[in-house]
Write a protein that holds these residues in place. Structure first.
Motif, mmCIF file in Angstrom:
data_model
loop_
_atom_site.group_PDB
_atom_site.id
_atom_site.type_symbol
_atom_site.label_atom_id
_atom_site.label_comp_id
_atom_site.label_asym_id
_atom_site.label_seq_id
_atom_site.Cartn_x
_atom_site.Cartn_y
_atom_site.Cartn_z
ATOM 1 N N GLY A 260 0.407 9.366 7.355
ATOM 2 C CA GLY A 260 0.391 10.106 8.241
ATOM 3 C C GLY A 260 -0.425 9.720 8.873
ATOM 4 O O GLY A 260 0.020 10.101 10.120
ATOM 5 N N GLY A 261 -1.127 7.965 9.058
ATOM 6 C CA GLY A 261 -1.716 7.516 10.134
ATOM 7 C C GLY A 261 -0.362 6.342 10.458
ATOM 8 O O GLY A 261 0.347 6.884 11.050
ATOM 9 N N THR B 288 0.500 -2.632 5.579
ATOM 10 C CA THR B 288 0.168 -1.326 4.405
ATOM 11 C C THR B 288 -0.498 -0.628 4.298
ATOM 12 O O THR B 288 -1.586 -0.456 5.104
ATOM 13 N N VAL B 289 0.417 0.359 3.833
ATOM 14 C CA VAL B 289 0.354 2.303 3.947
ATOM 15 C C VAL B 289 0.099 2.760 2.857
ATOM 16 O O VAL B 289 1.097 2.451 1.821
ATOM 17 N N SER B 290 -1.034 2.885 2.249
ATOM 18 C CA SER B 290 -1.574 3.594 1.141
ATOM 19 C C SER B 290 -1.120 5.627 1.197
ATOM 20 O O SER B 290 -1.670 5.899 2.106
ATOM 21 N N SER B 291 -0.788 5.521 -0.442
ATOM 22 C CA SER B 291 0.137 6.717 -0.152
ATOM 23 C C SER B 291 -1.738 7.925 -0.216
ATOM 24 O O SER B 291 -2.228 7.734 -1.143
ATOM 25 N N GLY C 36 -1.451 -5.083 13.491
ATOM 26 C CA GLY C 36 -1.516 -4.615 11.264
ATOM 27 C C GLY C 36 -2.491 -4.488 10.854
ATOM 28 O O GLY C 36 -3.684 -4.239 11.194
ATOM 29 N N GLY C 37 -2.347 -4.215 9.634
ATOM 30 C CA GLY C 37 -3.750 -3.541 9.216
ATOM 31 C C GLY C 37 -3.258 -2.796 7.949
ATOM 32 O O GLY C 37 -1.940 -2.010 7.432
ATOM 33 N N PRO D 47 4.446 5.004 2.896
ATOM 34 C CA PRO D 47 4.432 4.045 2.149
ATOM 35 C C PRO D 47 5.415 3.238 1.895
ATOM 36 O O PRO D 47 5.072 1.878 2.149
ATOM 37 N N GLU D 48 6.535 3.386 1.957
ATOM 38 C CA GLU D 48 7.626 2.754 1.839
ATOM 39 C C GLU D 48 7.956 1.773 3.194
ATOM 40 O O GLU D 48 8.894 0.957 3.525
ATOM 41 N N ASP D 49 6.781 2.631 4.455
ATOM 42 C CA ASP D 49 6.856 1.198 5.541
ATOM 43 C C ASP D 49 6.004 -0.372 5.545
ATOM 44 O O ASP D 49 6.336 -0.790 6.136
#
Length: 128
Positions: free
Chosen positions: A15-16, A125-128, A9-10, A88-90
């Motif tokens: 899009g990544g 954590t997925v940043s927008s 995780g990280g 981000p919703e992931d």
């Protein structure tokens, strides 16, 4: 007794991609199906993907279809979750789990009560 340890995780931009790993203790890993679930803050734990003992059958939640791929390497006692096109919703804590019942083509793979061992989780954590 089975112990499951997740990693991978990280923090990633939208899009990544990330690849999660879950390594199991014990000598019977190849005899049971495995699943990935996730839990976002304030939400219930939800099913992401599952894979049969052989890897021949894979199941995905609608949110994961086309973006995530579950796989396993029984020689390494490891199941993977490749996550592409992340949104981000992931964002959630992702858990791997060992299924306690046989996963057939007619089984519903996403019921948490069908899994008897869980890892400690890994934060994505997925940043927008």
């Amino acid at each position: 007794q089975v112990q499951l340890v997740e990693s991978g995780g990280g923090l990633v931009q939208a899009g990544g991609s990330l690849r999660l790993s879950c390594t199991a203790s014990g000598r019977t890993f190849s005899s049971y199906a495995m699943g990935w679930f996730r839990q976002a803050p304030g939400k219930e734990r939800e099913f992401v993907a599952a894979i049969s003992w052989s890897g021949g059958s894979r199941y995905y939640a609608d949110a994961a279809k086309g973006r995530f791929t579950i796989s396993r390497d029984n020689a390494k006692n490891t199941v993977y979750l490749q996550m592409n096109s992340l949104k981000p919703e992931d964002t959630a804590v992702y858990y791997c789990a060992k299924r306690s019942t046989y996963l057939s083509g007619t089984s519903y793979p996403g019921r948490p009560n069908d899994y008897d061992y869980w890892g400690q989780g890994t934060q994505v954590t997925v940043s927008s």
